[in-house]
Design a protein around this motif. Structure first.
Motif, PDB file in Angstrom:
ATOM      1  N   VAL A   6       0.950  -1.353  -0.004  1.00 52.96           N
ATOM      2  CA  VAL A   6      -0.101  -0.222   0.163  1.00 52.96           C
ATOM      3  C   VAL A   6       0.955   1.366   0.080  1.00 52.96           C
ATOM      4  CG1 VAL A   6      -1.933  -0.917   1.120  1.00 52.96           C
ATOM      5  CG2 VAL A   6      -0.199   0.094   2.450  1.00 52.96           C
ATOM      6  N   ILE A   7       0.395   2.674   0.185  1.00 50.64           N
ATOM      7  CA  ILE A   7       0.902   3.761   0.198  1.00 50.64           C
ATOM      8  C   ILE A   7       2.026   3.554   1.173  1.00 50.64           C
ATOM      9  CG2 ILE A   7       0.787   6.353   0.304  1.00 50.64           C
ATOM     10  CD1 ILE A   7      -2.210   5.512  -0.496  1.00 50.64           C
ATOM     11  N   ARG A   8       3.304   4.059   0.915  1.00 45.59           N
ATOM     12  CA  ARG A   8       3.952   3.923   2.008  1.00 45.59           C
ATOM     13  C   ARG A   8       4.433   5.333   2.457  1.00 45.59           C
ATOM     14  NH1 ARG A   8       7.280  -0.570   2.949  1.00 45.59           N
ATOM     15  NH2 ARG A   8       9.022   1.069   4.051  1.00 45.59           N
ATOM     16  N   GLY A   9       4.959   5.570   3.708  1.00 45.43           N
ATOM     17  CA  GLY A   9       5.626   6.696   4.230  1.00 45.43           C
ATOM     18  C   GLY A   9       4.276   7.789   4.578  1.00 45.43           C
ATOM     19  N   GLN A  10       4.601   8.834   4.773  1.00 47.09           N
ATOM     20  CA  GLN A  10       3.774   9.913   5.408  1.00 47.09           C
ATOM     21  C   GLN A  10       3.642  11.223   4.481  1.00 47.09           C
ATOM     22  OE1 GLN A  10       1.411   9.651   8.378  1.00 47.09           O
ATOM     23  NE2 GLN A  10       1.963   7.534   7.831  1.00 47.09           N
ATOM     24  N   SER A  11       4.333  11.177   3.499  1.00 47.25           N
ATOM     25  CA  SER A  11       4.190  12.385   2.508  1.00 47.25           C
ATOM     26  C   SER A  11       2.953  12.781   1.966  1.00 47.25           C
ATOM     27  CB  SER A  11       5.097  12.141   1.392  1.00 47.25           C
ATOM     28  OG  SER A  11       4.747  11.089   0.551  1.00 47.25           O
ATOM     29  N   PRO A  12       2.617  14.015   1.844  1.00 45.10           N
ATOM     30  CA  PRO A  12       1.055  14.519   1.615  1.00 45.10           C
ATOM     31  C   PRO A  12       0.968  14.019   0.178  1.00 45.10           C
ATOM     32  CG  PRO A  12       2.558  16.363   2.423  1.00 45.10           C
ATOM     33  CD  PRO A  12       3.502  15.350   2.346  1.00 45.10           C
ATOM     34  N   ALA A  13      -0.235  13.763   0.050  1.00 47.24           N
ATOM     35  CA  ALA A  13      -0.778  13.391  -1.281  1.00 47.24           C
ATOM     36  C   ALA A  13      -1.979  14.228  -1.756  1.00 47.24           C
ATOM     37  CB  ALA A  13      -1.511  12.082  -1.286  1.00 47.24           C
ATOM     38  N   LEU A  79       4.368  -1.336   6.026  1.00 51.68           N
ATOM     39  CA  LEU A  79       3.266  -0.555   6.004  1.00 51.68           C
ATOM     40  C   LEU A  79       3.934   0.888   6.027  1.00 51.68           C
ATOM     41  CD1 LEU A  79       0.302  -2.146   7.864  1.00 51.68           C
ATOM     42  CD2 LEU A  79       0.624  -1.946   5.425  1.00 51.68           C
ATOM     43  N   GLY A  80       4.960   1.034   6.347  1.00 52.39           N
ATOM     44  CA  GLY A  80       5.874   2.231   6.570  1.00 52.39           C
ATOM     45  C   GLY A  80       5.205   3.363   7.710  1.00 52.39           C
ATOM     46  N   LEU A  81       4.282   2.699   8.495  1.00 53.27           N
ATOM     47  CA  LEU A  81       3.427   3.527   9.333  1.00 53.27           C
ATOM     48  C   LEU A  81       4.049   3.340  10.863  1.00 53.27           C
ATOM     49  CD1 LEU A  81      -0.055   2.869   8.082  1.00 53.27           C
ATOM     50  CD2 LEU A  81       1.409   4.829   7.721  1.00 53.27           C
ATOM     51  N   PRO A  82       4.044   4.311  11.718  1.00 53.54           N
ATOM     52  CA  PRO A  82       4.306   4.219  12.930  1.00 53.54           C
ATOM     53  C   PRO A  82       3.437   3.363  13.512  1.00 53.54           C
ATOM     54  CG  PRO A  82       3.402   6.472  12.656  1.00 53.54           C
ATOM     55  CD  PRO A  82       3.725   6.051  11.395  1.00 53.54           C
ATOM     56  N   THR A  83       3.762   2.698  14.656  1.00 50.88           N
ATOM     57  CA  THR A  83       2.891   1.677  15.512  1.00 50.88           C
ATOM     58  C   THR A  83       2.987   2.379  17.022  1.00 50.88           C
ATOM     59  OG1 THR A  83       3.338  -0.290  14.388  1.00 50.88           O
ATOM     60  CG2 THR A  83       2.390  -0.658  16.732  1.00 50.88           C
TER      61      THR A  83
END
Length: 227
Positions: A6-13, A79-83
């Motif tokens: 899925v989308i990785r990271g937290q960059s704005p889209a 997933l490239g997300l914080p847990t």
């Protein structure tokens, strides 16, 4: 560990439904007792982990996203997300997850946070926009989702809510007093709901057992057929 899908990271889209002032947390705890101990969020759905669908639905709607889950965080590394974990010994389920989400959002500088259940892959793509609009209009500090489907009437889905971080102390005290269900705490607040209508399946259909997973796979195949 989740395979990146899925989308990785937290960059704005760029997304019409993105809420720049709201962050989101996926509630991925739970004991999965009806799945013979398998972690629901990592079950295979349409060839991908279930949580991949949840991330793909929520990430375009919020400014920043995290996963609330205890245990080894590396299982979500792909997933490239914080847990963020609930370190409380109270074992208070999703209500504790909401408190963790509020604290995390406040630490990030946000006034509001939206939560969704990690076992519910088909929730609305305009969920956050509509919850946020209702919060601004009603000036309530809690807005929860509800659905209305043919034959079932109106059903409230309290884990799908938008929460003001002003309620951190209130929720903390409620947990210390023994409260354990989200709806019990919600009903103590001045809250409002947003109703999402559907003529087919309930958009908040969640996966609890193998039959639910089979039905979800049918829904995924039908969606892919019409993409």
């Amino acid at each position: 560990m989740v395979t990146p899908s899925v989308i990785r990271g937290q960059s704005p889209a760029s997304c019409a439904n993105r809420a720049a002032n709201i962050c989101g947390v996926i509630l991925a705890g739970g004991l999965s007792t009806r799945m013979q101990g398998q972690e629901k969020t990592l079950l295979d759905l349409g060839g991908k982990p279930l949580i991949s669908f949840v991330v793909a639905r929520l990430q375009p709607q919020v400014a920043y996203l995290a996963i609330n889950a205890n245990g080894d965080p590396t299982r979500f590394a792909g997933l490239g997300l914080p847990t963020i974990a609930d370190k409380s010994p109270l074992n208070a389920g999703p209500l504790a997850g909401i408190l963790v989400a509020m604290k995390w959002a406040k630490d990030k500088g946000y006034e509001d946070v939206v939560t969704v259940a990690g076992d519910t892959p088909f929730f609305p793509e305009d969920l956050v926009r509509r919850l946020g609009a209702e919060m601004r209009q009603s000036r309530k500090k809690v807005v929860v989702a509800a659905s209305r489907t043919t034959g079932k009437g109106l059903t409230c889905h309290p884990p799908f809510g938008l929460w003001s971080v002003d309620l951190i102390d209130d929720l903390h005290q409620a947990l210390l007093s023994g409260m354990r269900t989200v709806i019990a705490w919600v009903e103590r607040q001045e809250f409002t709901t947003v109703v999402f209508d559907s003529a087919t399946h309930d958009p908040f259909f969640n996966i609890n057992d193998p039959d639910d997973l089979a039905m979800a796979n049918i829904l995924v195949r039908n969606m892919q057929r019409y993409d």
